[in-house]
Structures are given as C-alpha cells and as structure tokens.
Design an enzyme around this catalytic site. Structure first.
Site, PDB file in Angstrom:
ATOM      1  N   LYS A 198       5.479 -14.289 -12.658  1.00 16.29           N
ATOM      2  CA  LYS A 198       6.594 -13.593 -11.998  1.00 16.29           C
ATOM      3  C   LYS A 198       6.535 -13.991 -10.521  1.00 16.29           C
ATOM      4  O   LYS A 198       5.727 -13.489  -9.752  1.00 16.29           O
ATOM      5  CB  LYS A 198       6.428 -12.078 -12.158  1.00 16.29           C
ATOM      6  CG  LYS A 198       7.280 -11.213 -11.215  1.00 16.29           C
ATOM      7  CD  LYS A 198       8.763 -11.465 -11.334  1.00 16.29           C
ATOM      8  CE  LYS A 198       9.554 -10.508 -10.438  1.00 16.29           C
ATOM      9  NZ  LYS A 198       9.394 -10.770  -8.982  1.00 16.29           N
ATOM     10  N   GLY A 250      -0.893  -8.983  -3.710  1.00 12.36           N
ATOM     11  CA  GLY A 250       0.161  -8.237  -3.040  1.00 12.36           C
ATOM     12  C   GLY A 250      -0.394  -7.156  -2.139  1.00 12.36           C
ATOM     13  O   GLY A 250      -1.571  -7.164  -1.761  1.00 12.36           O
ATOM     14  N   SER A 251       0.421  -6.196  -1.844  1.00 13.40           N
ATOM     15  CA  SER A 251       0.047  -5.115  -0.945  1.00 13.40           C
ATOM     16  C   SER A 251      -0.794  -4.070  -1.667  1.00 13.40           C
ATOM     17  O   SER A 251      -0.846  -4.029  -2.904  1.00 13.40           O
ATOM     18  CB  SER A 251       1.304  -4.448  -0.386  1.00 13.40           C
ATOM     19  OG  SER A 251       2.005  -3.769  -1.426  1.00 13.40           O
ATOM     20  N   VAL A 252      -1.429  -3.212  -0.885  1.00 14.44           N
ATOM     21  CA  VAL A 252      -2.201  -2.116  -1.463  1.00 14.44           C
ATOM     22  C   VAL A 252      -1.287  -1.204  -2.275  1.00 14.44           C
ATOM     23  O   VAL A 252      -1.640  -0.764  -3.381  1.00 14.44           O
ATOM     24  CB  VAL A 252      -2.927  -1.325  -0.353  1.00 14.44           C
ATOM     25  CG1 VAL A 252      -3.587  -0.075  -0.933  1.00 14.44           C
ATOM     26  CG2 VAL A 252      -3.974  -2.205   0.331  1.00 14.44           C
ATOM     27  N   GLY A 255      -0.590  -2.743  -5.548  1.00 15.07           N
ATOM     28  CA  GLY A 255      -1.776  -2.658  -6.397  1.00 15.07           C
ATOM     29  C   GLY A 255      -1.929  -1.292  -7.032  1.00 15.07           C
ATOM     30  O   GLY A 255      -2.286  -1.169  -8.212  1.00 15.07           O
ATOM     31  N   GLU A 272      -5.773  -8.738  -5.875  1.00 13.27           N
ATOM     32  CA  GLU A 272      -6.142  -9.233  -4.541  1.00 13.27           C
ATOM     33  C   GLU A 272      -5.104  -8.682  -3.592  1.00 13.27           C
ATOM     34  O   GLU A 272      -3.956  -9.124  -3.572  1.00 13.27           O
ATOM     35  CB  GLU A 272      -6.180 -10.760  -4.513  1.00 13.27           C
ATOM     36  CG  GLU A 272      -6.966 -11.291  -3.313  1.00 13.27           C
ATOM     37  CD  GLU A 272      -6.127 -12.134  -2.393  1.00 13.27           C
ATOM     38  OE1 GLU A 272      -5.698 -11.600  -1.345  1.00 13.27           O
ATOM     39  OE2 GLU A 272      -5.895 -13.316  -2.705  1.00 13.27           O
ATOM     40  N   CYS A 307      -3.075 -12.282   3.672  1.00 13.10           N
ATOM     41  CA  CYS A 307      -3.942 -11.111   3.521  1.00 13.10           C
ATOM     42  C   CYS A 307      -5.319 -11.350   4.132  1.00 13.10           C
ATOM     43  O   CYS A 307      -6.022 -10.410   4.481  1.00 13.10           O
ATOM     44  CB  CYS A 307      -4.072 -10.723   2.054  1.00 13.10           C
ATOM     45  SG  CYS A 307      -4.599 -12.075   0.988  1.00 13.10           S
ATOM     46  N   GLU A 408      -1.894  -2.995   8.302  1.00 12.29           N
ATOM     47  CA  GLU A 408      -1.652  -4.423   8.126  1.00 12.29           C
ATOM     48  C   GLU A 408      -0.208  -4.742   8.525  1.00 12.29           C
ATOM     49  O   GLU A 408       0.740  -4.279   7.881  1.00 12.29           O
ATOM     50  CB  GLU A 408      -1.901  -4.842   6.680  1.00 12.29           C
ATOM     51  CG  GLU A 408      -1.785  -6.343   6.470  1.00 12.29           C
ATOM     52  CD  GLU A 408      -2.062  -6.760   5.037  1.00 12.29           C
ATOM     53  OE1 GLU A 408      -2.551  -7.882   4.850  1.00 12.29           O
ATOM     54  OE2 GLU A 408      -1.801  -5.963   4.113  1.00 12.29           O
TER      55      GLU A 408
END
Length: 510
Positions: A198, A250-252, A255, A272, A307, A408
């Site tokens: 994706k 991706g971002s937290v 996740g 990650e 990241c 971030e």
C-alpha cells in the site's frame, strides 16, 4: 472522485534536467495491480496527484476500497499456496532479477520519485541502489530460515521448522516511496509470503511503475500494489482476516491505529515509527566535525522528512558557540530547488498540509523563545513559487520543555540545546516518548560507551550519523516501534515456527 482510467497527462515523458533528454517514467497504469493484472477500482473512484516541487498535476491513481482489498487479498492468498512451495533458492533467483531490474531503471525511478514526492533526484538514485542491495541481501539469506532439533532419547526425534506466514501487507510512507516499496518487499518474499504494498497516497506512482517493471518476475498474485487515498484502504488491509501480518513505516499515531486493528485478528505487526532523535556532542569533539554531523544527521536533502533525523542537537557548553558558527558557515550547501534538477541539494515538503504544519512549528518555536539561527521560512526565488519549499531552519537556545524539543516536526527544523551536566543531559535526551536513533560524538571511549548504554534508543552511532548497515538490526524502543529490520531477524519475523515430534515405531522381534 471519478476519472477516466487513463492519466490526464498527455505525455508520459518527463524532461531529465541533467540534459539526457526525455525519459518515459510515468506509469502507464493508474489502476490496482493484483493477480498479475491491472484492475479498475470497483467504485470507479480515482484521486488526484500533484507534484510538491512544482504544483503540476501528475494525473491520478485508483482509490481502492474495502471491496478492492478483498479481491487483492484473495488473489494473494491463492498465490501463496504455490509460492511457499517454490524452493528457497528459486525464490532467491527471482529476487535477484528484481534487484537487477531496479538497478537497470534506477535513473527513471529516481526521477519519478523526485517529481512525485519532492526529494532531490540525485539522492533518489541512492535510494534505488539501497533497495536493490536490500533485495540481494535477503535473497542471500533464504537458506538461513533454519529450525532446531531437541534431544528426546533413542526412539524419538523433535524438530522445529520454519515456514512463511501467508499474505503480508506493507504500508509505505511518503519520504522514500520507491525504496520502501521495493526494499521492504524483499524479506516477506524471500520467506515465501505473498505481499500487498500500500504506497503513500501522496506519492504512489513509483510503486505502480515498479509493478509494471516486475510483472514477469513473480508469479501472478505474489507481488501486488493497492493504492488509495485517506485511511480506508490501509485500514481494510490491516483488518482483513486473511492478512497474516502487517508492516508499517509511519507515525506513532498510525502505529497505534494499526496495533488496535490488528489485535482483532491477533496478527503480528512490524512497526518502524517516529523519532525525536538526539545528537550528543561532548567537549572533546571537533566542532567542525560536529557541525558537519548535525547537518548530515538532519537529512536536509529530503527536508528533514526522515524518522531517523537527529533533530535535537545537544552541544556541550565548551564547544556550543564554535559549532553553531561552523553550522551557519556550512548550511548554505543545502538550498531548496526543483526536485528533478540534478544540481538540487534540498527538495520540497510532501504536501500543503505538511508544509503548513512545519511552518506552525517554526512559529511556535519563536513564540516560546527559541533563537532563530537561520532559515525559518520559504525561499524567495520566483522559480520555486509553485512548490512547497522551506529553508533549512536551525533554532538555538532551545529548552527541553519547548514544543520543537518534544514533538517530531518531520521537516527541516533542527533544535540546538546547550548542556553542561551529563546526568541532566541524559535525562533530557530520554524525556521524549520515542527512541529510534542517537548519535554520540566524543573521543573518550568511556563517555561513548556510558552514553550509548544510557540513551534509550534502538540504533546508536558513535562518531557516525545517518548511515544504515545491512545486517545491523534497525528499529526503535519505547513508542518508536516494534521489531527490527535490515537483518536476519527481519526475515525470521516473516516466518512462523512449527514443532514436529516423532516417536519411532519399534521393529518386531526376530
């Protein structure tokens, strides 16, 4: 939004700014690729694409729905039963063909990513080589998916074997679209899984072009690409009961959403996620070397959209002023420019929303009392007026409680913090909720090891920054993710163990 299936661009060719003429790089297909064929989205919907470097329309891509995901997963599930039985060395041969095609088309893929995601084309050529190297690496590990034997006595045998999981979903971010779509497919495919990629909604074209290039490499249904806007397509993949594992970069926040959804079907995840990474310079470090490391660690070439960027620089008071002087003298090497120009050293921000977000962080930093050292806004060049460009930005006098020291930014914004007491500095380094990378600069062996052990990060450099090394496990601690990549452990994470216990039948007495 409904569109005709063909791109609204009249010419697939894009002029190569190096002077090599025109290159046919835009993908012919904007549909969904699964089962070895291209499929229009069942809803008939497509979403628009815009180049962040120029504002130019790049046409559109299929907006996959849950029904499209069902069809793609069904195709991948059927293909899995044959692919898992292909001998590992034969799978390795296919992967090496995959890597060879990437190297052959490196320039066009780099140019495509440059116009689609805004990263400089020269840097994206390096992405192609990294992806090919990752594929070759995992092709070489296919015979390492080994089990074990357990002693049970003279009339029994107990062995553990490894096998693939099934259908794997890989959700790819926008900062390295092609590198991740290709390189992160290697471990699942080498292990005998089938995969559905994706790609990011902001930059899906290189994944579609990749599918065109490798159509003849893998059996139908082994490698699939499903595009989609918003969160629905990815969410459908994560929730699908026939998807055996989900891997996300991706971002937290993303996740967390993946973990919540994956828990409904008890499927493993590989995550990650974000980082607010520290670069730590001790008083014995060379200020010139530290300045170069700060700039390299920020990944200004792709606007800090990484990241792993070391976006917090902790400079000891003894060298703080000298380092800042050297940074200001060197930062001019990174000037925003058209991403498809081979002389460009710094690209564009991926989207208008991300552009506005970065500028809001810059404004907040000023309001909270940080000192702007350089940058802080958009370049004034009329040639860049159509793109989303922000100058490399550095703030000094940053306190640990400031927003830019805690959150971030995912943009070209570096925070500089001054320290004197080592214990307090370590507390500040570890005060954030994420822990991906850390870079330590010192010639004191004891200080290096002491700090490396104390820093709560999954990947630590000493007198180095930004580089990855195949075979060395990359991943974070705390909320920077789960699992490790770029190593044998990544390959094994796409397998499952089965234990087989055998009791031997006794021969009849003579």
């Amino acid at each position: 939004m409904k569109h005709d299936a063909q791109s609204n661009l009249s010419d697939r060719q894009v002029t190569d700014a190096s002077g090599a003429g025109k290159m046919s790089i835009l993908p012919m297909h904007r549909e969904l690729y699964y089962g070895g064929a291209w499929h229009r989205p069942l809803s008939g919907n497509y979403f628009d694409l815009t180049s962040p470097g120029t504002g130019q329309s790049l046409g559109h891509a299929a907006d996959g729905s849950a029904a499209d995901v069902d069809a793609a997963v069904d195709s991948a599930r059927k293909a899995f039963h044959a692919w898992r039985d292909v001998p590992p060395t034969e799978r390795a041969k296919a992967l090496r063909r995959f890597a060879g095609i990437i190297r052959q088309h490196a320039r066009e893929l780099a140019t495509l990513d440059a116009i689609d995601c805004g990263n400089p084309v020269r840097a994206m050529v390096g992405d192609a080589e990294i992806a090919a190297a990752q594929i070759d690496f995992f092709a070489g590990l296919v015979t390492e998916m080994k089990g074990t034997s357990i002693p049970m006595g003279p009339d029994r045998m107990n062995v553990t074997v490894r096998g693939p999981l099934g259908v794997v979903a890989r959700i790819i971010p926008f900062n390295h679209p092609f590198m991740f779509a290709a390189g992160k497919s290697a471990a699942p495919l080498a292990a005998g899984n089938t995969i559905i990629v994706k790609p990011p909604e902001q930059a899906p074209l290189s994944a579609l072009r990749l599918a065109e290039l490798v159509e003849e490499v893998f059996p139908p249904g082994v490698f699939n690409v499903v595009t989609g806007s918003g969160r629905d397509t990815g969410a459908a993949l994560v929730a699908h009961p026939s998807v055996a594992k989900v891997a996300l970069i991706g971002s937290v926040a993303a996740g967390r959403a993946v973990m919540r959804s994956a828990s409904e079907t008890i499927k493993p995840v590989l995550l990650e996620l974000g980082g607010k990474n520290a670069l730590i310079a001790f008083p014995d470090a060379d200020p010139v070397v530290v300045a170069d490391a700060m700039i390299a660690g920020m990944n200004f070439a792709w606007c800090g959209q990484s990241c792993g960027s070391t976006s917090r620089a902790f400079l000891h008071a003894a060298i703080h002023d000298r380092v800042l002087h050297e940074v200001k003298a060197r930062i001019g090497a990174f000037r925003p420019g058209r991403p498809d120009d081979w002389d460009t050293t710094m690209g564009a921000i991926i989207s208008r929303s991300q552009y506005d977000r970065v500028l809001s962080y810059i404004a907040t930093a000023k309001e909270e009392g940080a000192t702007l050292v350089c940058g802080g806004g958009a370049p004034r060049s009329p040639a860049l007026a159509g793109g989303l460009f922000i100058e490399p930005t550095i703030f000094a006098d940053v306190r640990p409680d400031m927003t830019i020291a805690r959150e971030e930014v995912f943009g070209p914004v570096l925070s500089v913090l001054k320290w004197q007491d080592e214990a307090s500095m370590i507390c500040d380094v570890n005060a954030v909720e994420v822990g991906l990378t850390c870079s330590i600069w010192t010639n004191d062996f004891n200080a290096a090891l002491r700090t490396a052990n104390a820093a709560r990060a999954g990947y630590v450099w000493v007198n180095e920054v930004s580089r990855h090394f195949l075979g060395a496990p990359f991943g974070g601690v705390k909320q920077s993710g789960l699992g490790r990549e770029e190593c044998l452990e990544e390959l094994l994470s796409f397998t499952q163990e089965k234990n087989i216990h055998m009791r031997f039948a006794h021969l009849p007495s003579a």
